[in-house]
Design a protein around this motif. Structure first.
Motif, PDB file in Angstrom:
ATOM      1  N   GLU A 215       0.765  -1.135   0.176  1.00  0.00           N
ATOM      2  CA  GLU A 215      -0.180   0.036   0.030  1.00  0.00           C
ATOM      3  C   GLU A 215       0.922   1.140  -0.049  1.00  0.00           C
ATOM      4  N   LEU A 216       2.090   1.273   0.367  1.00  0.00           N
ATOM      5  CA  LEU A 216       2.945   2.444   0.511  1.00  0.00           C
ATOM      6  C   LEU A 216       3.723   2.580  -0.893  1.00  0.00           C
ATOM      7  N   PRO A 217       3.720   3.734  -1.261  1.00  0.00           N
ATOM      8  CA  PRO A 217       4.049   4.082  -2.589  1.00  0.00           C
ATOM      9  C   PRO A 217       5.702   4.082  -2.530  1.00  0.00           C
ATOM     10  N   ARG A 218       6.172   3.193  -3.521  1.00  0.00           N
ATOM     11  CA  ARG A 218       7.551   3.262  -4.038  1.00  0.00           C
ATOM     12  C   ARG A 218       8.270   4.311  -4.760  1.00  0.00           C
ATOM     13  N   SER A 219       7.177   4.935  -5.440  1.00  0.00           N
ATOM     14  CA  SER A 219       7.696   5.925  -6.381  1.00  0.00           C
ATOM     15  C   SER A 219       6.515   7.018  -6.252  1.00  0.00           C
ATOM     16  N   ILE A 220       6.672   8.208  -6.674  1.00  0.00           N
ATOM     17  CA  ILE A 220       6.065   9.505  -6.648  1.00  0.00           C
ATOM     18  C   ILE A 220       4.929   9.206  -7.582  1.00  0.00           C
ATOM     19  N   TYR A 221       5.480   8.547  -8.506  1.00  0.00           N
ATOM     20  CA  TYR A 221       4.430   8.588 -10.026  1.00  0.00           C
ATOM     21  C   TYR A 221       3.288   7.622  -9.794  1.00  0.00           C
ATOM     22  N   ALA A 222       3.378   6.866  -8.524  1.00  0.00           N
ATOM     23  CA  ALA A 222       1.992   6.040  -7.835  1.00  0.00           C
ATOM     24  C   ALA A 222       0.975   6.986  -7.808  1.00  0.00           C
ATOM     25  N   VAL A 223       1.252   8.106  -8.005  1.00  0.00           N
ATOM     26  CA  VAL A 223       0.412   9.386  -7.401  1.00  0.00           C
ATOM     27  C   VAL A 223      -0.206  10.042  -8.625  1.00  0.00           C
ATOM     28  N   GLU A 224      -1.547  10.147  -8.818  1.00  0.00           N
ATOM     29  CA  GLU A 224      -1.997  10.762  -9.983  1.00  0.00           C
ATOM     30  C   GLU A 224      -1.579  12.170 -10.155  1.00  0.00           C
ATOM     31  N   GLY A 225      -1.065  12.742 -11.298  1.00  0.00           N
ATOM     32  CA  GLY A 225      -0.643  14.065 -11.522  1.00  0.00           C
ATOM     33  C   GLY A 225       0.930  14.301 -11.366  1.00  0.00           C
ATOM     34  N   ALA A 226       1.703  13.244 -10.687  1.00  0.00           N
ATOM     35  CA  ALA A 226       2.960  13.541 -10.204  1.00  0.00           C
ATOM     36  C   ALA A 226       3.908  13.913 -11.689  1.00  0.00           C
ATOM     37  N   LYS A 227       3.550  13.367 -12.609  1.00  0.00           N
ATOM     38  CA  LYS A 227       4.425  13.524 -13.772  1.00  0.00           C
ATOM     39  C   LYS A 227       4.401  14.990 -14.397  1.00  0.00           C
ATOM     40  N   ARG A 228       3.434  15.720 -13.710  1.00  0.00           N
ATOM     41  CA  ARG A 228       3.342  17.042 -14.098  1.00  0.00           C
ATOM     42  C   ARG A 228       4.031  17.995 -13.204  1.00  0.00           C
ATOM     43  N   CYS A 229       4.660  17.600 -11.902  1.00  0.00           N
ATOM     44  CA  CYS A 229       5.196  18.171 -10.841  1.00  0.00           C
ATOM     45  C   CYS A 229       6.371  17.730 -10.380  1.00  0.00           C
ATOM     46  N   ALA A 230       7.069  16.405 -10.818  1.00  0.00           N
ATOM     47  CA  ALA A 230       8.093  15.626  -9.865  1.00  0.00           C
ATOM     48  C   ALA A 230       9.175  15.116 -10.660  1.00  0.00           C
ATOM     49  N   ILE A 231      10.080  15.271 -10.167  1.00  0.00           N
ATOM     50  CA  ILE A 231      11.514  14.518 -10.795  1.00  0.00           C
ATOM     51  C   ILE A 231      11.783  13.649  -9.585  1.00  0.00           C
ATOM     52  N   GLU A 232      12.237  12.220 -10.177  1.00  0.00           N
ATOM     53  CA  GLU A 232      12.248  11.177  -9.001  1.00  0.00           C
ATOM     54  C   GLU A 232      13.881  10.714  -9.142  1.00  0.00           C
ATOM     55  N   PHE A 233      14.425  10.460  -8.043  1.00  0.00           N
ATOM     56  CA  PHE A 233      15.835  10.103  -7.844  1.00  0.00           C
ATOM     57  C   PHE A 233      15.846   8.666  -7.478  1.00  0.00           C
ATOM     58  N   CYS A 234      16.367   7.911  -7.889  1.00  0.00           N
ATOM     59  CA  CYS A 234      16.685   6.499  -7.475  1.00  0.00           C
ATOM     60  C   CYS A 234      18.172   5.980  -7.579  1.00  0.00           C
ATOM     61  N   SER A 235      18.607   5.106  -6.856  1.00  0.00           N
ATOM     62  CA  SER A 235      19.968   4.537  -6.712  1.00  0.00           C
ATOM     63  C   SER A 235      20.101   3.194  -6.707  1.00  0.00           C
ATOM     64  N   LEU A 236      21.131   2.428  -7.193  1.00  0.00           N
ATOM     65  CA  LEU A 236      21.248   0.830  -7.202  1.00  0.00           C
ATOM     66  C   LEU A 236      22.030   0.598  -5.952  1.00  0.00           C
ATOM     67  N   SER A 237      22.515   1.825  -5.140  1.00  0.00           N
ATOM     68  CA  SER A 237      23.495   1.929  -3.898  1.00  0.00           C
ATOM     69  C   SER A 237      22.895   0.812  -2.815  1.00  0.00           C
ATOM     70  N   LYS A 238      21.453   1.042  -2.300  1.00  0.00           N
ATOM     71  CA  LYS A 238      21.038   0.474  -1.270  1.00  0.00           C
ATOM     72  C   LYS A 238      20.264  -0.737  -1.670  1.00  0.00           C
ATOM     73  N   THR A 239      19.846  -0.489  -3.069  1.00  0.00           N
ATOM     74  CA  THR A 239      18.716  -1.698  -3.503  1.00  0.00           C
ATOM     75  C   THR A 239      19.715  -2.760  -3.702  1.00  0.00           C
ATOM     76  N   ALA A 240      20.953  -2.623  -4.693  1.00  0.00           N
ATOM     77  CA  ALA A 240      21.744  -3.693  -5.025  1.00  0.00           C
ATOM     78  C   ALA A 240      23.200  -3.656  -4.434  1.00  0.00           C
ATOM     79  N   GLY A 241      23.424  -2.948  -3.351  1.00  0.00           N
ATOM     80  CA  GLY A 241      24.815  -2.995  -2.791  1.00  0.00           C
ATOM     81  C   GLY A 241      25.846  -2.080  -3.679  1.00  0.00           C
ATOM     82  N   PHE A 242      25.293  -1.368  -4.645  1.00  0.00           N
ATOM     83  CA  PHE A 242      26.183  -0.540  -5.511  1.00  0.00           C
ATOM     84  C   PHE A 242      26.929   0.453  -5.202  1.00  0.00           C
ATOM     85  N   THR A 243      27.075   0.763  -3.650  1.00  0.00           N
ATOM     86  CA  THR A 243      27.629   1.918  -3.282  1.00  0.00           C
ATOM     87  C   THR A 243      28.940   2.204  -3.686  1.00  0.00           C
TER      88      THR A 243
END
Ligand code: PLP
Length: 401
Positions: A215-243
């Motif tokens: 139920e919790l959003p993993r991306s701001i684009y899970a919210v209607e309208g976000a593509k008109r107002c949001a940039i999203e930053f992601c990383s493999l550092s914590k997800t995949a150990g890519f630090t």
């Protein structure tokens, strides 16, 4: 003589981790036979998954023969990786076009560099406490920051004040350092506020893979309208150990346009593309091959094994705090546990107390902003054995208080 960017004088001394290291070294020198356990750093410790290693090897092999050798790649990243990330979003129920994805060497660079797209004259909202990169990169650019207080009352999830206008808003969820996560309704309030104010949200989702509640959003684009107002930053550092391997990405939707002072409609996607093409020559092909493997279903399953390991550590820490009756935040959809220092202690005093009496190292909340003054961060990135031992010592010490 060059005239210098004197805004650098306004940066706070970046002393947090240096000061921690100094105090730990001094303690260890005075007590050489004591075993100090470090639960302070925000760096992973588990090795890369087997699929990621295979992907990296394939990249290395390709470099060794003339017919598969790769020189300069596209500044935005290879299509194979952008498409793999788009497919990963789709598996999590969010539609993001591969065209809108830019590959980089990590989210620190992207969250720091993005401020170049904006003028000095903006109202910039940044939460306090917060990941220090947002604050320092804006100070380097001579920009004014308005802080939004995160505190126990709002669960360290500041919400917009409809009576105050903003142009640029930084949000980080799951949050570093507090571990707090915005739910969909809360993000919807932020998106509506941003659209009403013609503001842009800079959403740092570096810890999205730690979210286990669907139920919790993993991306701001899970919210209607976000593509008109949001940039999203992601990383493999914590997800995949890519630090140490280095790969991140950001999403700048083509819908994100604003009218400039001369009436020209400007696209943040086009501006970011121009900025990256000018100042960045792309992430290494080898690393992008490793990253592509991470986003395969098998690769992501292997990442989840490591994440589960850290989540179990977080549970060990959270259980200890619960038992001791210490109020804390995070620790469930995040590798961080953020708790109130006992007896109203200041965070650096508690740091010394914990080091001297239990030989456990954490991070004083004061290092993340004014509102962290009486808080302390522990991370779940240690080994299981060390986490359990640290919590046994912690419990013994604090049960006696
Ligand atoms: C670790 C972290 C990042 C990731 O940085 P990289 O440069 O990708 O290693 C981004 N944002 C936050 C809040 C982080 O804690």
């Amino acid at each position: 003589m060059p005239k210098l960017n004197e805004h650098y004088q306004n940066l706070k001394e970046n002393y947090l981790f240096a000061e921690i290291a100094r105090r730990v070294a001094a303690y260890q020198e005075a007590h050489p036979d004591q075993k100090v356990i470090r639960l302070g750093i925000g760096d992973v410790t588990r090795p890369l998954g087997a699929r990621a290693i295979e992907g990296l090897h394939a990249g290395v092999e390709a470099m060794g023969s003339a017919d598969t050798f790769m020189g300069y790649g596209p500044e935005q990243g290879y299509a194979f990786l952008r498409e793999a990330i788009s497919a990963y979003y789709a598996r999590n129920g969010v539609s993001v076009d591969a065209e809108d994805i830019f590959i980089s060497d990590g989210a620190k660079s992207d969250t720091g560099n993005i401020s170049e797209l904006f003028d000095v004259d903006n109202v910039i909202l940044i939460p306090d406490p917060v990941y220090p990169v947002y604050v320092d990169s804006n100070i380097m650019g001579g920009k004014q920051i308005a802080y939004m207080a995160g505190n126990a009352e709002n669960g360290f999830l500041p919400m917009p004040d409809a009576s105050v206008h903003a142009d640029i808003i930084y949000l980080c969820s799951p949050n570093n350092p507090t571990g707090a996560v915005y739910n969909k309704e809360q993000l919807k309030v932020w998106v509506d506020y941003a659209i009403a104010n013609e503001a842009v949200i800079l959403f740092d989702s570096a810890y999205e893979a730690f979210i286990t509640d669907p139920e919790l959003p993993r991306s701001i684009y899970a919210v209607e309208g976000a593509k008109r107002c949001a940039i999203e930053f992601c990383s493999l550092s914590k997800t995949a150990g890519f630090t140490g391997t280095r790969c991140g990405y950001c999403v700048v939707p083509r819908e994100l346009t604003f009218t400039a002072s001369n009436g020209t409609v400007m696209s943040l996607h086009a501006m970011w593309n121009r900025r990256q093409s000018t100042k960045f020559n792309g992430t290494s092909y080898i690393v992008q091959k490793g990253a592509e493997a991470v986003f395969s279903e098998e690769g992501m399953r292997q990442c989840q094994e490591n994440i589960s390991y850290y989540q179990e550590n977080a549970r060990v820490i959270a259980d200890t705090l619960t038992k001791l009756g210490i109020r804390f935040f995070g620790g469930v959809h995040s590798p961080y546990i953020w708790f109130e220092c006992p007896d109203g202690m200041e965070s650096w005093a508690f740091f010394d107390y914990l080091l001297s009496n239990a030989q456990v190292v954490g991070t004083p909340g004061a290092g993340f902003g004014e509102n962290g003054r009486n808080y302390f961060r522990l991370t779940s990135f240690g080994s299981r054995e060390n986490t359990i031992e640290a919590m046994q010592r912690f419990e013994k010490l604090l049960a006696a208080v």
